[in-house]
Structure formats: structure tokens, C-alpha cells
Motif scaffolding. Structure first.
Motif, PDB file in Angstrom:
ATOM      1  N   THR A   8      -5.146   3.954  10.051  1.00  0.00           N
ATOM      2  CA  THR A   8      -5.136   3.688   8.611  1.00  0.00           C
ATOM      3  C   THR A   8      -3.709   3.549   8.097  1.00  0.00           C
ATOM      4  N   THR A   9      -2.835   4.453   8.541  1.00  0.00           N
ATOM      5  CA  THR A   9      -1.432   4.400   8.121  1.00  0.00           C
ATOM      6  C   THR A   9      -0.784   3.082   8.551  1.00  0.00           C
ATOM      7  N   ASN A  10      -1.074   2.637   9.778  1.00  0.00           N
ATOM      8  CA  ASN A  10      -0.563   1.350  10.235  1.00  0.00           C
ATOM      9  C   ASN A  10      -1.022   0.220   9.325  1.00  0.00           C
ATOM     10  N   LEU A  11      -2.306   0.230   8.979  1.00  0.00           N
ATOM     11  CA  LEU A  11      -2.852  -0.829   8.127  1.00  0.00           C
ATOM     12  C   LEU A  11      -2.241  -0.783   6.731  1.00  0.00           C
ATOM     13  N   GLU A  12      -1.986   0.434   6.220  1.00  0.00           N
ATOM     14  CA  GLU A  12      -1.377   0.575   4.892  1.00  0.00           C
ATOM     15  C   GLU A  12       0.024  -0.017   4.850  1.00  0.00           C
ATOM     16  N   ASP A  13       0.699  -0.058   5.996  1.00  0.00           N
ATOM     17  CA  ASP A  13       2.054  -0.598   6.055  1.00  0.00           C
ATOM     18  C   ASP A  13       2.094  -2.123   6.051  1.00  0.00           C
ATOM     19  N   ILE A  14       0.934  -2.758   6.158  1.00  0.00           N
ATOM     20  CA  ILE A  14       0.886  -4.220   6.218  1.00  0.00           C
ATOM     21  C   ILE A  14       0.645  -4.758   4.809  1.00  0.00           C
ATOM     22  N   GLU A  15       1.699  -5.264   4.197  1.00  0.00           N
ATOM     23  CA  GLU A  15       1.642  -5.662   2.795  1.00  0.00           C
ATOM     24  C   GLU A  15       0.676  -6.810   2.557  1.00  0.00           C
ATOM     25  N   GLU A  16       0.422  -7.622   3.578  1.00  0.00           N
ATOM     26  CA  GLU A  16      -0.425  -8.794   3.389  1.00  0.00           C
ATOM     27  C   GLU A  16      -1.899  -8.440   3.185  1.00  0.00           C
ATOM     28  N   LEU A  17      -2.293  -7.222   3.529  1.00  0.00           N
ATOM     29  CA  LEU A  17      -3.678  -6.825   3.300  1.00  0.00           C
ATOM     30  C   LEU A  17      -3.894  -6.543   1.814  1.00  0.00           C
ATOM     31  N   ASP A  18      -5.062  -6.936   1.320  1.00  0.00           N
ATOM     32  CA  ASP A  18      -5.343  -6.768  -0.101  1.00  0.00           C
ATOM     33  C   ASP A  18      -5.594  -5.310  -0.472  1.00  0.00           C
ATOM     34  N   LYS A  19      -6.285  -4.599   0.407  1.00  0.00           N
ATOM     35  CA  LYS A  19      -6.708  -3.251   0.049  1.00  0.00           C
ATOM     36  C   LYS A  19      -7.015  -2.450   1.308  1.00  0.00           C
TER      37      LYS A  19
END
Length: 613
Positions: free
Chosen positions: A165-176
Motif C-alpha cells: 500500500t505504501t508503495n502504491l501511495e508513492d505513485i503520484e499517477e494513481l488517482d486514489k
């Protein structure tokens, strides 16, 4: 011994072919078992039992093949036949057919795994890319199931899901990306994934399971596209249980998830800039244990997290994530939980922030350090000047809870309601977001709406410490003492918490119910915590207790002591409902002035204060 003759005898007795057939059959059984047991929620130890039986059965079947032969007339003891090659061939045709059948089934299973998982994922990618403009790149990672047969390994399954989850949160291109804390309540939920996605308002759900055995870990993940209600991608990863391998696995899962959601995200430039957090597997295990305890939010959970994070740092003095987490835990322990003396908690939290600044130049770490120092300065030093400056300039999205809290503390209730509504709508699985929404409605005098928000969310968050604590407080202010007591019972039953805020709530509820003996016992505990200089603002809570009983002189006395102790809870001095009757007292106004509020004092609305008289 004539090994050539012995070898020929093994062939004649079909021992080799039996071994091949058994291995193929055992592999098929193990594969089917691994896939089906989790679906039917059969305990993981059953799979271990099956594997042990298969392993023990291997030498047994070889012995059986040596001694006995399967013939059209039934099972007979193998005789020393001298010849016939044709007879030997005839007897082995059925076994050959069985071997070929089993191997064919094994091959088909492997092809199915690869084709229906990988290829189906690829074909669906093409379908989604064709509609790229309509893709909402939103995802929630649910707590992974622990299929290791050992409940003490929950920290591993939760930790891996949290890190992804933390990795995904670091990816600015994701909407949410839904914060992991907000998905924890679904760990034991009976809701299906589609219902969970609707609740969280996300397009994709990632869930999975882990099996840890010895030095090997097996992680199975699957990504659900909630628009089609079909699994978009499934994969099983098996690797060594060491930090580098686990870190690589988490990165790979993250990369694959984003690829499947939208292959144009450009994740490579974001994800693989990350460095291995620690080379010590043991330190990483302690770190995951610390996260597991810290997520509980309770007094005992925070105390244990400090212990585990400290051990991680002892094993690896360069472990930046452990320093950050330890700083957070000291802050929580000094603010609410009464874990360590307040000034000690502040010094410790600050020390580890400075350590991170000394060791790291990463932008994310620097941003975290700024936020932590700002929060600590506000809680422990009452630095309203810094908070007011940042509030007027605009808080970043990661500080929405602090923004709401600051709006409460400074009497900006309309603004607090807007912030709370925005976050509660966006993060319906966030317990504290729902609690803050109820608080905002209460402060605005919209009492029925406040009660409705709490009631609607109580069953959903009846094991969430922060929600239960806030609910117990707000129900008390609303005059609903039975609901306040119910929330307290949940806290005591699940967490056995004795922090000052919980003791205050127990004392006033005992006062309302007329249980004077229990009330006195709780007051003695609060007094003892004050004498022991516990954190969690015991003097402040004693001031509130005496305001509840109408003993306002005692209330003013304890407020003065709370000020002298620099109690964190003094930031609530302006808007604490219980102090409405003493807001015009010169001693109250002097304390208010010395705390340093950037806004003038305000008498609390009568219609709200009446609910708690």
C-alpha cells in the motif's frame, strides 16, 4: 551385488514408473490443495498434513511396488519371473497409460495457471487500454490472509500488505489509494470484495494470502476489477524469507498491479528509486511487528511498538523507516496513551526526527520530518503560531486530520465540518474520519445528526480503538451515557486501556450511574497517574471531571496544574464543552492567554453545554 541385475529387477517390478506416477499424482494433489483450501477457508494445517502424508507415502509406495504387482486378477506378490519380455510389456501398458495421463493433467494445470492468469490478464489489459480515458486508477489493498497455520505471524501478512500500500501511495499517477489502516476493518469482514469496493469507492481491490514455512514464503495475490467483478490478474510468488527478497517481491507486486491498472502509468521511474530499507532480516521482522502493534492505536499497542522498533534499530542503526516509526510511536504514546512521561516522549520523538534528517536526503523523508516536527511542536509546545501560519497557507493532503483537529481547537466549526465531510466521503472506511464528522456536527449544535453518524458507524468500527474512544467522548457530551458506556466496554474488553482519557470517561459514567465506589477507585488511579507524571494529560482530565460534577473551584485548580505540566490536551481549552461555565473566570482567561491561542476566547453555545449538565 550385481547392480545391473538389481537395476533390471527394479525396472521389471515397475518401481521407477511407480515413482514417476506417484510424484506426478502428488504434485497434482498438492497444487489442487493449495488452490482450493483457501477458497473454502479450511485451516492451513490441513494442507501441511496432506503434504506430510504425501511425503511419507513416497517410500511406502516404492516398497509396495517392489513387493507387489497389480494384475488383472488383483494385487499379487511379485514373483521372480524369468522372462518374458512380451509378458513384461503387457503388464506395464496400464501403468504407462496412468503415467501419461497424470503427466498430461500436470501439464494442463501448469498451462491453465499461465494462460488463464497471465494471458487473461493481458487480454483484459487490451480491453481496458482501449477505454483508457475512462480508467479510474483507484485501488485498495486488503489485509492479506495468514495461511501459515500460526496466528503469531499476522504481523507478516499485515506488514506485506501495508508495505505494498505504501508503495502504491508513492505513485503520484494513481488517482486514489486507500490507506492500509482504513482497510484493516475488512480483515475479518463477511462482505464480498464487490461490496468492499463499493464501500471504499475504488475500482480495484488487491487481496492475497501468505504462507511462511521455514526460510520460504509463498505470497498469492489477486486483483479484482470491481466494474466487471472479475479477477483481472492472479499470481503466486515464492521466495526466500529475507529482507532483500521480500522487498523485491513487494516492489514486483506493486509494479504488476499498476501495470494491470494502467500500463501507461510509468511506474518504473517511481518505484525502483526506492532503496532496500535494511539488509537485516531480523531487524525487518521487528519492524513489521512494530507496525502491527502500532496500528492498534491502544496504550499497550503503542508500548509494544516502541519496544519492537527499538530492537530493529539495535540490529540496524541505519534503518530509516524504523526511526520514523519509532518517532511516531513516541508521539502517540506521549499525546494520548500515557505510555511515557510527556516531555520524555517529546524529546524522544524529536531525537528520531533529527536522526532521519541526519541520515536521509530523500524528499519524502524530509516532508515527513517537517510534518512530524510541526505536529510535535503543536502538541508538546502549543506552537499555535506555526500552526496558524500553515493553516492560512493551506495544509497538504496528508495533514487532513491535523487540519480538522486545529479547526476544532480554534473554533472554526463550519470549516471543520467541510473538512470532515470531505474526508469521511472520500474515506468511508476511516474510523477517525467518521468520528471527526460526528464531532463537527456536535460542535455546530446539530446533535441529532451527530448521533446518527455515530450510530450508523458503531457496528462497523466496534473494534477500532480511535473511533471507539471518540465515540465514547461524543456520546457522553450528547448525554447518551448508555452508548458511551458501551463504547468504553468495547475498549476495555479489546484493549484493556487505562489511559487518562479512558479513566475520565469511566469516572463520569460511574458518577452518572451512581456507582460511587468504582468512581472513587478510578479517580484514585487518575491521581496516581498525575503523581507519576504520566502522559495523556491526567491533570486536564481531572479538571474535566470536576467540571462535570459542578466543582468549578477544583476544576480551575486542576486546569492550572494542567497548564504547569504542559498537558497536550490544553490545546482543547477554547472549545472543551465542560468548561463553558468557567470561560469568563479571570483565572481561566489568564491560562487561555498564556497558552497562546491565536483567536480570542469564546463562550460555548448554551444549547450544546446543556446536554452535559
Amino acid at each position: 551385488m550385481d547392480f545391473k541385475n538389481y537395476f533390471e529387477e527394479l525396472k521389471r517390478r515397475k518401481v521407477f514408473k511407480t515413482a514417476i506416477a506417484y510424484i506426478a499424482a502428488a504434485w497434482i494433489i498438492a497444487q489442487i490443495t493449495a488452490d482450493l483450501l483457501p477458497i473454502f477457508e479450511i485451516p492451513p494445517f490441513i494442507q501441511k498434513v496432506i503434504l506430510i502424508i504425501l511425503i511419507v507415502g513416497f517410500p511406502a509406495i516404492l516398497i509396495f511396488a517392489w513387493i507387489y504387482d497389480v494384475t488383472p486378477e488383483g494385487i499379487r506378490k511379485t514373483e521372480r519371473v524369468q522372462n518374458p519380455l512380451t509378458e513384461r510389456r503387457k503388464k506395464t501398458r496400464r501403468l504407462n497409460a496412468a503415467i501419461i495421463s497424470l503427466l498430461s493433467i500436470a501439464v494442463l494445470i501448469m498451462i491453465y495457471d499461465q494462460f488463464t492468469i497471465s494471458e487473461r490478464g493481458n487480454s483484459e489489459i487490451l480491453t481496458l487500454v482501449a477505454k483508457e480515458d475512462s480508467i479510474e486508477r483507484s485501488v485498495a489493498v486488503l489485509p492479506f490472509k495468514n495461511w501459515s497455520g500460526d496466528s503469531s505471524l499476522e504481523y507478516v501478512s499485515d506488514g506485506i500488505a501495508d508495505e505494498i500500500t505504501t508503495n502504491l501511495e508513492d505513485i503520484e499517477e494513481l488517482d486514489k489509494v486507500i490507506a492500509f489502516r482504513q482497510t484493516l476493518k475488512y480483515k475479518y469482514s463477511d462482505l464480498d470484495l464487490k461490496q468492499i469496493s463499493d464501500s471504499l469507492d475504488v475500482r480495484f481491490i488487491l487481496d492475497g494470502s501468505i504462507q511462511l514455512s521455514g526460510d520460504k514464503i509463498r505470497v498469492k495475490v489477486q486483483l479484482l476489477d470491481c466494474q466487471t467483478n472479475e479477477y483481472y490478474w492472479k499470481e503466486v510468488f515464492t521466495t526466500n524469507w529475507d529482507t532483500e527478497e521480500i522487498f523485491t517481491l513487494q516492489n514486483e507486486v506493486t509494479r504488476r498491479v499498476v501495470e494491470k491498472m494502467d500500463k501507461e502509468v510509468g511506474v518504473d521511474t517511481v518505484l525502483f528509486e526506492k532503496q532496500l530499507p535494511t539488509e537485516s532480516t531480523e531487524a525487518y521482522e521487528y519492524y513489521l511487528k512494530g507496525l502491527y502493534q502500532e496500528r492498534k492505536g491502544s496504550q499497550q499497542g503503542i508500548a509494544r511498538s516502541i519496544e519492537f522498533f527499538s530492537k530493529a534499530i539495535e540490529l540496524d542503526s541505519t534503518f530509516i523507516q524504523a526511526y520514523k516509526s519509532l518517532s511516531n510511536s513516541y508521539m502517540y504514546g506521549g499525546v494520548f496513551n500515557g505510555v511515557n512521561e510527556q516531555r520524555y516522549s517529546w524529546r524522544s520523538s524529536k531525537k528520531y526526527v533529527e536522526k532521519v534528517l541526519e541520515m536521509s536526503k530523500d524528499e519524502g523523508d524530509l516532508r515527513w520530518a517537517k510534518q512530524r516536527m510541526r505536529t510535535n511542536s503543536y502538541f508538546f509546545e502549543w506552537d499555535f503560531d506555526l500552526m496558524e501560519k500553515e493553516y492560512l497557507e493551506g495544509f497538504d493532503d496528508n495533514s487532513y486530520l491535523m487540519k480538522t483537529l486545529y479547526e476544532f481547537n480554534t473554533g472554526r466549526f463550519e470549516e471543520a465540518l467541510q473538512t470532515a465531510e470531505l474526508r469521511a466521503d472520500r474515506y468511508p472506511a476511516c474510523g477517525v474520519c467518521q468520528a471527526y464528522l460526528a464531532n463537527a456536527l456536535f460542535f455546530l449544535g446539530r446533535l441529532n445528526e451527530s448521533t446518527r453518524v455515530l450510530d450508523q458507524n458503531f457496528d462497523l468500527f466496534n473494534d477500532n480503538y480511535t473511533f471507539l474512544r471518540e465515540a465514547a467522548i461524543t456520546y457522553y457530551y450528547l448525554g447518551d451515557y448508555s452508548k458511551s458506556q458501551e463504547a468504553l466496554k468495547r475498549i476495555r474488553f479489546i484493549y484493556n486501556d487505562n489511559s487518562p482519557t479512558i479513566l475520565f470517561l469511566m469516572a463520569v459514567n460511574y458518577n452518572v450511574s451512581g456507582d460511587t465506589n468504582a468512581e472513587k477507585e478510578i479517580l484514585d488511579s487518575l491521581l496516581e497517574q498525575y503523581r507519576n507524571q504520566n502522559s495523556g494529560s491526567p491533570a486536564w482530565n481531572l479538571a474535566k471531571y470536576y467540571a462535570h460534577t459542578g466543582e468549578y473551584e477544583n476544576s480551575i485548580t486542576w486546569l492550572q496544574r494542567s497548564f504547569e505540566r504542559y498537558d497536550v490536551e490544553m490545546i482543547w481549552l477554547r472549545t472543551e464543552p465542560l468548561f463553558a461555565p468557567i470561560r469568563k473566570d479571570p483565572r481561566y482567561l489568564e491560562i487561555y492567554k498564556n497558552v497562546g491561542f491565536p483567536v480570542p476566547p469564546e463562550v460555548f453555545p448554551e444549547d450544546v453545554s446543556r446536554t452535559i449538565q
